[in-house]
Scaffold this motif. Structure first.
Motif, PDB file in Angstrom:
ATOM      1  N   GLY A  21       0.905  -1.534  -0.016  1.00 45.53           N
ATOM      2  CA  GLY A  21      -0.013   0.261   0.177  1.00 45.53           C
ATOM      3  C   GLY A  21       0.425   1.580  -0.260  1.00 45.53           C
ATOM      4  O   GLY A  21       0.794   2.064  -0.854  1.00 45.53           O
ATOM      5  N   MET A  77     -12.807  -4.900   4.705  1.00 48.85           N
ATOM      6  CA  MET A  77     -11.800  -4.222   3.120  1.00 48.85           C
ATOM      7  C   MET A  77     -12.673  -2.885   2.504  1.00 48.85           C
ATOM      8  O   MET A  77     -12.350  -2.485   2.187  1.00 48.85           O
ATOM      9  N   GLY A  78     -13.975  -3.389   2.865  1.00 43.66           N
ATOM     10  CA  GLY A  78     -14.851  -2.409   2.587  1.00 43.66           C
ATOM     11  C   GLY A  78     -14.808  -1.187   2.979  1.00 43.66           C
ATOM     12  O   GLY A  78     -15.447  -0.411   2.381  1.00 43.66           O
ATOM     13  N   GLY A  81     -11.927   0.584   2.596  1.00 40.67           N
ATOM     14  CA  GLY A  81     -11.647   1.026   1.564  1.00 40.67           C
ATOM     15  C   GLY A  81     -11.612   2.236   1.256  1.00 40.67           C
ATOM     16  O   GLY A  81     -11.225   3.580   0.661  1.00 40.67           O
ATOM     17  N   GLY A  84      -9.435   4.625   3.013  1.00 39.94           N
ATOM     18  CA  GLY A  84      -8.750   5.182   1.984  1.00 39.94           C
ATOM     19  C   GLY A  84      -9.126   6.317   0.940  1.00 39.94           C
ATOM     20  O   GLY A  84      -8.410   7.210   0.788  1.00 39.94           O
ATOM     21  N   PHE A  85     -10.208   5.646   0.372  1.00 40.05           N
ATOM     22  CA  PHE A  85     -10.803   6.628  -0.299  1.00 40.05           C
ATOM     23  C   PHE A  85     -11.285   8.675   0.144  1.00 40.05           C
ATOM     24  O   PHE A  85     -10.805   9.198  -0.977  1.00 40.05           O
ATOM     25  N   SER A 206      -7.643   7.891  -6.887  1.00 40.07           N
ATOM     26  CA  SER A 206      -8.589   6.820  -6.226  1.00 40.07           C
ATOM     27  C   SER A 206      -8.514   5.600  -5.992  1.00 40.07           C
ATOM     28  O   SER A 206      -7.963   4.875  -5.031  1.00 40.07           O
ATOM     29  N   VAL A 210      -7.678   3.042  -2.497  1.00 35.67           N
ATOM     30  CA  VAL A 210      -8.720   2.512  -2.635  1.00 35.67           C
ATOM     31  C   VAL A 210      -7.868   1.004  -2.483  1.00 35.67           C
ATOM     32  O   VAL A 210      -8.437  -0.042  -1.192  1.00 35.67           O
ATOM     33  N   ILE A 211      -6.786   0.660  -3.492  1.00 33.32           N
ATOM     34  CA  ILE A 211      -6.866  -0.768  -2.890  1.00 33.32           C
ATOM     35  C   ILE A 211      -5.272  -0.928  -2.220  1.00 33.32           C
ATOM     36  O   ILE A 211      -5.472  -1.761  -1.251  1.00 33.32           O
ATOM     37  N   SER A 213      -5.841   0.772   0.701  1.00 33.75           N
ATOM     38  CA  SER A 213      -6.564   0.300   1.786  1.00 33.75           C
ATOM     39  C   SER A 213      -6.910  -0.627   1.751  1.00 33.75           C
ATOM     40  O   SER A 213      -6.886  -1.630   3.077  1.00 33.75           O
ATOM     41  N   VAL A 214      -7.427  -1.329   1.063  1.00 37.00           N
ATOM     42  CA  VAL A 214      -8.183  -3.138   0.545  1.00 37.00           C
ATOM     43  C   VAL A 214      -6.591  -3.473   1.295  1.00 37.00           C
ATOM     44  O   VAL A 214      -7.245  -4.655   1.995  1.00 37.00           O
TER      45      VAL A 214
END
Lengths: 308, 431
Positions: A21, A77-78, A81, A84-85, A206, A210-211, A213-214
């Motif tokens: 990340g 993950m959701g 994500g 993170g976004f 973005s 997100v990736i 953060s997931v």
């Protein structure tokens, strides 16, 4: 000795997932995402909360542990994500053209904010992963330990290793085989040019966040499983180690992050085995220093010609 | 952006805040109570965001109507008139020196720490603001200074005025030792090495408890003694009380500001600014980059070491926890928030970042719980609104600034040459 190598490998693969990340964000924005560890912590909380809720509702007993873990993982993950976004939108996007140290401070601000936000929302005591239930023991208990020669492999070790390997392979395939991955690589090479050939740079950034953060969420859940708890300040040390790992491998380089993470985990557990635990937190940095003296851009970092 | 559009965005942001915060604030799962879901906390967060956003939008709209002329003219006059600026500065120092005579004990001790942090921030500004080196382990040099001083006094019974320069020298030496291998590295690689050094030093002080007292610190259960003890002639003044510490710290800060200002106007200072703007070009102009960097790094460490003397005397004790990574981060934040390369900015940054949490604690006990939360939020908000720092000239660091990008639309401080920023007192333009 071999046993400590295994411990190092397991911890190292978690570091590697977190380091990915860092390195992805760095590759594109040349920014140290200081709040990455906090996203990991948020993911860890989400997974522990969901899994605990499922345990109390009796779903783990009726459905089985692994499907519930999968649900907790997806939830984590959701949520991560989403965080993170939002993080990128709030703290980094307005500062994209600012002097280079400003986003760093803004990231530090977010990191302090998120830690205290979770501390206030969930309390400063750790929340525990309900690992004492019968159904959890049936899957991850000692009876399922595997003896490979002199090394004792626990089911959890195996779970972590397999999951991390899958993720790394998946990410590698994503970056190198898909259109979006190609756009990411292009953006990390040259943002302006990527924009000129029709890549939506904002969207790619973005997606990168997100990736990352997931992945951090997965690492967060694995850490919560490994230590059976989540705490509001758990992201700090994990983030520090992972950042070191990313630099060790050559920051901005995906393979470097994986290699760096695993090397770091190994160095740490071998260091504890031979030199004692007093300086546990320092071994990682010593290895880093030694590597950087020989290779100033990390193990796999390329020697880029300076643009003038 | 009009007021209407801005308000619409505020509403959207409030909804987003409620949605994003819900999974963590609206959901608990404990063994005693089981899983509990509630919507209320998330709604409350949404409302807080909404209220803040509306106030901010209205304020921006009002700010745009205020004529800017007189304020700017006053700032220009101050900058142009050296005698006036100088006498104002002198008056300010005198006023500060008189503070312990009328301020309460609590405020004096708050200000002691502020002065110490300001000294460290001004010192750090040499390597970060002027030379553009990101240092994430500056607390280590502070620690080296503090420990050197305490060890010399407690174990070897040195006089204060001998141990004080020794602390600076030890920190400078540490800076030299770290700098030699580290300065081959650029940017973030250097940052992580200094970070590693900072952590390693702290662990050494923690673990080598026979000498350093371990977690208990100096003086502590393992290493008894008195850091305030007078060794040597009794007629020689040395700081012992809070007021003494205040005056000593103020003197140190004034000395530090004078030296750094002189440095920034010297050959080395100009070489440092050149290095920050473009390392390759600086090299081509014949600047010995490694040497110049090493000087900057060592000078920064030296001031942190000298400043380290105050805490042992002021608190009567130091522990390794004082010098953790958070302290290093705080120093970096002070320099960047104040404005890279601006001496006055570093002092302002230190004052804001150290006094802000104190004020929040003392004046608003109701929000005591939310102190650090607010601190983090304010840090981010300040950077977003004014990315170049409170008193910074535009264009610091590696990236060249491309115009104020924050929603506040902060304009760039017009063409101030970096060296001139040291004179400070730039009229704050943006919100």
């Amino acid at each position: 000795m071999l046993q400590s190598l295994l411990t190092g490998l397991v911890q190292g693969s978690i570091y590697a997932i977190i380091a990915l990340g860092y390195t992805m964000v760095y590759g594109i924005l040349v920014l140290i995402n200081f709040a990455h560890g906090e996203v990991l912590m948020v993911g860890a909380y989400a997974s522990v909360l969901v899994y605990a809720a499922l345990t109390f509702a009796g779903t783990t007993a009726s459905l089985g542990v692994l499907p519930c873990l999968a649900v907790a993982l997806l939830a984590a993950m959701g949520v991560a994500g989403l965080y993170g976004f939002s993080l990128e939108r709030i703290a980094y996007r307005p500062l994209r053209h600012a002097p280079s140290l400003s986003p760093l401070i803004s990231a530090i601000g977010m990191s302090i904010f998120l830690q205290n936000y979770v501390r206030l929302a969930q309390g400063s005591a750790p929340v525990y992963f309900p690992a004492h239930t019968a159904e959890y023991g049936a899957v991850f208990g000692e009876t399922n330990n595997i003896q490979v020669g002199p090394v004792l492999v626990t089911p959890l070790d195996l779970f972590i290793l397999v999951l991390c390997l899958l993720l790394m392979a998946g990410l590698y395939a994503f970056v190198h085989r898909t259109r979006l991955g190609k756009a990411m690589r292009a953006t990390s090479m040259d943002k302006t040019m990527a924009g000129l050939v029709g890549i939506s740079v904002d969207r790619v950034i973005s997606v990168t966040f997100v990736i990352g953060s997931v992945l951090a969420a997965v690492a967060g859940m694995l850490l919560a499983l490994y230590t059976t708890q989540a705490k509001f300040d758990m992201g700090f040390m994990a983030g520090m180690k992972a950042f070191t790992a990313a630099v060790l491998g050559g920051i901005g380089n995906l393979r470097g992050a994986m290699l760096g993470g695993i090397l770091l985990g190994l160095a740490e557990s071998v260091g504890i085995q031979f030199l004692g635990a007093d300086y546990k937190e320092v071994y990682a940095f010593v290895v880093l220093l030694l590597v950087l003296v020989v290779r100033p851009r990390g193990i796999l970092g390329e020697r880029v010609a300076e643009k003038v | 952006m009009g007021l209407g559009e801005r308000l619409l965005r505020v509403v959207l942001a409030a909804v987003a805040a409620a949605v994003v915060s819900w999974p963590l604030v609206g959901f608990t799962a404990t063994a005693e109570k089981g899983a509990v879901l509630s919507l209320l906390p998330a709604l409350r967060i949404g409302l807080v965001v909404l209220a803040l956003g509306v106030v901010y939008s209205l304020w921006l709209a009002a700010w745009a109507r205020i004529p800017r002329g007189p304020l700017e003219r006053a700032g220009d006059a101050l900058r142009g008139n050296r005698a006036l600026g100088g006498s104002l500065l002198g008056a300010l120092v005198l006023l500060l020196a008189a503070v312990p005579l009328f301020a309460s004990r609590a405020w004096t001790s708050n200000l002691v720490e502020t002065l110490v942090f300001a000294t460290i921030a001004v010192g750090l500004n040499i390597s970060m603001g002027m030379a553009g080196l990101l240092v994430l382990g500056h607390a280590a040099f502070w620690a080296v200074g503090a420990y050197t001083f305490s060890l010399l006094v407690v174990h070897l019974h040195w006089n204060f005025w001998l141990a004080f320069p020794a602390a600076g020298a030890a920190a400078a030496l540490a800076g030299l030792v770290v700098g030699l291998p580290a300065l081959r590295l650029r940017g973030d690689y250097l940052a992580i090495v200094t970070l590693g050094f900072g952590e390693a030093i702290r662990w050494v002080f923690k673990n080598e408890s026979a000498v350093t007292g371990g977690d208990a610190g100096i003086p502590g259960s393992e290493v008894p003694g008195d850091v305030r003890a007078v060794h040597g002639p009794a007629w020689l003044w040395q700081p012992r009380t809070t007021e003494d510490c205040y005056w000593f710290a103020l003197g140190l800060l004034v000395l530090c500001v004078a030296c750094v200002t002189l440095l920034s106007r010297s050959r080395y200072g100009r070489a440092l600014f050149a290095l920050r703007e473009d390392e390759t070009a600086a090299k081509c102009m014949g600047i010995d980059t490694v040497r110049v960097k090493l000087i900057a790094f060592t000078a920064s460490a030296f001031w942190a070491g000298l400043a380290g003397v105050v805490h042992p005397i002021f608190r009567g004790q130091i522990t390794p926890q004082l010098f953790d990574f958070n302290a290093s981060v705080l120093f970096v934040a002070m320099v960047v928030l104040g404005g890279l390369g601006s001496v006055a900015g570093s002092i302002l940054g230190a004052a804001v970042l150290f006094i802000l949490p104190q004020v929040l604690r003392d004046q608003f006990p109701a929000i005591q719980e939310y102190r650090m939360l607010l601190f983090g939020a304010v840090l981010t908000a300040m950077m977003v609104v004014r990315p170049e720092g409170l008193l910074g000239a535009a264009g610091g660091g590696r990236a060249r600034s491309g115009g104020g990008g924050g929603p506040g639309g902060a304009g760039e401080a017009a063409g101030a040459e970096p060296g001139a920023a040291a004179c400070g007192t730039a009229a704050g333009g943006g919100a």
